[in-house]
Write a protein that holds these residues in place. Structure first.
Motif, PDB file in Angstrom:
ATOM      1  N   VAL A 140      38.232  39.877  40.112  1.00 46.32           N
ATOM      2  CA  VAL A 140      37.431  40.099  38.906  1.00 46.32           C
ATOM      3  C   VAL A 140      38.103  39.401  37.730  1.00 46.32           C
ATOM      4  CG1 VAL A 140      36.322  41.818  37.447  1.00 46.32           C
ATOM      5  CG2 VAL A 140      36.702  42.304  39.873  1.00 46.32           C
ATOM      6  N   TRP A 141      37.523  38.318  37.306  1.00 50.36           N
ATOM      7  CA  TRP A 141      38.048  37.483  36.223  1.00 50.36           C
ATOM      8  C   TRP A 141      37.063  37.483  35.055  1.00 50.36           C
ATOM      9  CZ3 TRP A 141      42.876  35.549  36.826  1.00 50.36           C
ATOM     10  CH2 TRP A 141      43.384  35.425  38.130  1.00 50.36           C
ATOM     11  N   ARG A 168      47.293  30.660  34.408  1.00 46.24           N
ATOM     12  CA  ARG A 168      46.787  29.598  35.265  1.00 46.24           C
ATOM     13  C   ARG A 168      45.273  29.434  35.132  1.00 46.24           C
ATOM     14  NH1 ARG A 168      50.940  31.644  39.725  1.00 46.24           N
ATOM     15  NH2 ARG A 168      50.931  33.257  38.137  1.00 46.24           N
ATOM     16  N   ARG A 169      44.573  30.568  35.134  1.00 47.89           N
ATOM     17  CA  ARG A 169      43.109  30.490  35.016  1.00 47.89           C
ATOM     18  C   ARG A 169      42.639  30.601  33.575  1.00 47.89           C
ATOM     19  NH1 ARG A 169      39.033  32.449  39.618  1.00 47.89           N
ATOM     20  NH2 ARG A 169      37.838  32.844  37.712  1.00 47.89           N
ATOM     21  N   GLN A 170      43.575  30.906  32.681  1.00 46.09           N
ATOM     22  CA  GLN A 170      43.206  31.108  31.282  1.00 46.09           C
ATOM     23  C   GLN A 170      42.124  32.180  31.167  1.00 46.09           C
ATOM     24  OE1 GLN A 170      44.442  29.158  28.197  1.00 46.09           O
ATOM     25  NE2 GLN A 170      46.026  29.456  29.756  1.00 46.09           N
ATOM     26  N   MET A 174      41.209  41.837  36.338  1.00 40.40           N
ATOM     27  CA  MET A 174      41.077  43.294  36.269  1.00 40.40           C
ATOM     28  C   MET A 174      41.981  43.957  37.303  1.00 40.40           C
ATOM     29  SD  MET A 174      37.581  45.442  36.982  1.00 40.40           S
ATOM     30  CE  MET A 174      37.604  47.209  37.283  1.00 40.40           C
ATOM     31  N   HIS A 175      42.534  45.103  36.934  1.00 38.31           N
ATOM     32  CA  HIS A 175      43.304  45.935  37.879  1.00 38.31           C
ATOM     33  C   HIS A 175      43.175  47.386  37.428  1.00 38.31           C
ATOM     34  CE1 HIS A 175      46.563  46.223  34.833  1.00 38.31           C
ATOM     35  NE2 HIS A 175      46.238  44.953  34.594  1.00 38.31           N
ATOM     36  N   GLN A 176      42.705  48.221  38.301  1.00 42.61           N
ATOM     37  CA  GLN A 176      42.520  49.636  37.948  1.00 42.61           C
ATOM     38  C   GLN A 176      43.790  50.446  38.148  1.00 42.61           C
ATOM     39  OE1 GLN A 176      38.725  51.570  38.626  1.00 42.61           O
ATOM     40  NE2 GLN A 176      37.992  49.772  39.713  1.00 42.61           N
ATOM     41  N   GLN A 181      48.233  44.908  41.385  1.00 42.81           N
ATOM     42  CA  GLN A 181      47.145  45.280  42.290  1.00 42.81           C
ATOM     43  C   GLN A 181      45.815  44.781  41.731  1.00 42.81           C
ATOM     44  OE1 GLN A 181      48.531  49.470  42.102  1.00 42.81           O
ATOM     45  NE2 GLN A 181      48.322  49.494  44.323  1.00 42.81           N
ATOM     46  N   PRO A 182      45.565  43.475  41.774  1.00 38.26           N
ATOM     47  CA  PRO A 182      44.323  42.936  41.216  1.00 38.26           C
ATOM     48  C   PRO A 182      43.097  43.474  41.937  1.00 38.26           C
ATOM     49  CG  PRO A 182      45.460  41.269  42.516  1.00 38.26           C
ATOM     50  CD  PRO A 182      46.411  42.424  42.369  1.00 38.26           C
ATOM     51  N   GLN A 183      42.047  43.703  41.153  1.00 35.70           N
ATOM     52  CA  GLN A 183      40.805  44.282  41.660  1.00 35.70           C
ATOM     53  C   GLN A 183      40.054  43.292  42.533  1.00 35.70           C
ATOM     54  OE1 GLN A 183      39.483  47.412  40.869  1.00 35.70           O
ATOM     55  NE2 GLN A 183      37.580  47.101  41.998  1.00 35.70           N
TER      56      GLN A 183
END
Length: 546
Positions: A140-141, A168-170, A174-176, A181-183
């Motif tokens: 989720v970006w 890197r992606r600018q 998201m991480h809950q 622990q990226p979503q």
């Protein structure tokens, strides 16, 4: 006085499902048994102790994550869904565990985490590389707001915003939970397909079921609408997460479609057990949605008791009354609930619910109560021994949530301390090395070996209660009716195919007068009689169903 009649059909047509009414033993692998002396429990250690687990009379085990992981959250940050982390062993060790368990008549269920991965997972490494690769939208970006702030106000469970900037992606990801622990974007069909492939990998290795961790966190509002503020309800607020109603950051209705895909896959492998972990203030409607009908999950894991500061008759009646309604013409029959008093995240129940001097009697009472509940029941390792919550000093803490929110958040480390096997051995027989968390003298004194030698121990009592449940269809499969709370007195009836068992529990420290049904077979707990229940006593009276 409060009273509730719980219309709970006993589901005779489905009794061939092994999991209905099953008692399941949770194993936290880091803390069960260490076979190689590194101070951390492992799969070979579990295998070595399965005879003990089988002797308890449980039908299945649930093993917390053992997958490849950097251990930022001790395995709940998965870096490879289809391999074993070297600290726990190898795939061959897992296969040996399954073979041994099945030989003992134990089913094997394992945790599966589809709300997030580790930031070290190859999927995330590819996703963060740029905005056009094949896995660019597997996580989720979102772009920053015009002023550089995160996309919305969502907060993480462990504290702080649910967004971390990635150069890197600018963009923010998201991480809950932890930023490590990226979503996962479970709205993406490709992500769902990959998740099903992971389930298939373990089903092919012989597992009998899955606990689906944080399932209601797996999907969110795609419009990324802010969460509203939560009204003040008197509960302590130790994290920004506590100040919001999580109506947009989790609990999306599309989770049900994902659930049906999981259930369909598992059904291809037989009567496989699937249980959803669903937390939060509005958990019960979600739990029912995830388990409704034959095309969804088997059960949902209740939080009603896990964080309750007290065990009261009213609490039990309220929890039981949420399940078991007869379905209407418009609704599907719901699955069974799963009950637990403690687990790897929630403190030992006897330390929460009763003062020290009453703990031996209270442990016997709660074993009897758990064994009499309608649904599936979970015991966390050491619960059968009456283990207490350990106090871990700050300098020895491993739990990232406790470290971040010290001292207001109760440490999960206190329930994750190693299993004591023999009080006469080095580190109570858990390891020949230095244990990853310390064992307390209080719990070492409750080690398995000493309790095996004492016929009056909590261990033998727990076995007796599980045997009572197994040998009485009314307790394992039956309807639960006439649940009532009157002060400290809790009563209800379990019934199935001509058998009826009247159950009465005194959850208080004062004696209570109680007239038991006349006749029938009586089982007294902690000195109960047909006319009186001493403090923390219980009474079962079995009669023919009228």
């Amino acid at each position: 006085m409060s009273s509730q009649t719980v219309l709970a059909p006993s589901l005779e047509a489905s009794v061939d499902s092994w999991w209905r009414g099953a008692a399941i033993y949770q194993i936290y692998p880091r803390s069960f048994t260490d076979s190689n002396g590194d101070g951390i429990g492992d799969l070979a250690g579990i295998t070595a102790r399965l005879d003990y687990v089988a002797s308890l009379g449980v039908e299945a085990i649930w093993i917390s994550p053992f997958y490849t992981s950097p251990m930022a959250d001790f395995g709940y940050d998965v870096a490879d869904y289809c391999d074993v982390d070297p600290i726990f062993g190898t795939l061959a060790d897992f296969d040996a565990l399954v073979e041994k368990a099945h030989g003992l008549g134990l089913k094997v269920t394992i945790d599966m985490v589809f709300a997030h991965t580790s930031d070290k997972h190859p999927w995330f490494a590819q996703s963060r590389a740029d905005k056009i690769n094949d896995k660019a939208d597997w996580y989720v970006w979102k772009d920053a707001n015009a002023d550089g702030t995160p996309p919305n106000n969502w907060q993480s469970v462990f504290g702080g915003p649910a967004w971390t900037w990635d150069a890197r992606r600018q963009q923010y990801y998201m991480h809950q939970f932890l930023k490590e622990q990226p979503q996962l974007n479970a709205h993406n069909p490709a992500v769902q397909a990959a998740a099903l492939d992971a389930l298939r990998f373990w089903l092919d290795r012989g597992v009998d079921g899955f606990r689906l961790d944080a399932l209601n966190h797996s999907m969110f509002d795609p419009a990324f609408t802010d969460n509203p503020a939560a009204p003040e309800d008197g509960r302590p607020r130790t994290r920004p997460f506590d100040f919001q109603q999580k109506v947009n950051s989790q609990n999306h209705p599309d989770v049900v479609g994902f659930v049906e895909k999981i259930a369909k896959l598992c059904a291809e492998y037989g009567a496989t057990f699937t249980v959803a972990e669903v937390g939060g203030d509005e958990a019960v409607p979600l739990m029912k949605a995830y388990t409704a009908g034959e095309q969804r999950l088997s059960s949902a894991y209740s939080f009603d008791f896990l964080y309750a500061p007290y065990l009261t008759a009213d609490l039990v009646v309220k929890a039981l009354s949420q399940w078991g309604e007869e379905p209407s013409e418009e609704s599907l029959p719901e699955g069974w609930p799963s009950w637990a008093f403690e687990n790897h995240d929630a403190p030992r129940h006897i330390s929460r619910w009763v003062s020290e001097e009453h703990r031996p009697a209270f442990a016997r009472l709660t074993a009897a109560l758990l064994a009499s509940l309608r649904g599936n029941i979970f015991l966390y390792q050491g619960q059968e021994l009456g283990l207490e919550q350990d106090e871990i000093p700050f300098h020895l803490l491993k739990d990232p949530e406790a470290i971040a929110n010290w001292p207001l958040t109760l440490s999960r480390d206190g329930v994750r301390t190693p299993m004591p096997w023999d009080g006469e051995h080095f580190h109570a027989g858990f390891t020949e090395g230095e244990p990853w968390l310390p064992l307390s003298p209080t719990n070492i004194a409750k080690a398995v070996a000493g309790q095996e030698a004492d016929p009056e121990s909590q261990l033998h009592w727990t076995r007796a209660m599980l045997a009572l449940r197994e040998h009485h269809p009314a307790l394992k499969l039956g309807a639960l009716t006439e649940a009532k709370a009157d002060g400290g007195l809790l009563t209800f009836t379990r019934s199935h195919e001509g058998q009826s068992i009247a159950c009465a529990f005194n959850l208080s420290g004062e004696a209570i007068k109680h007239k038991a049904p006349d006749g029938g077979t009586v089982l007294a707990v902690n000195g109960a009689t047909s006319t009186s229940l001493p403090p923390y006593a219980a009474l079962f009276v079995e009669t023919e169903k009228k």
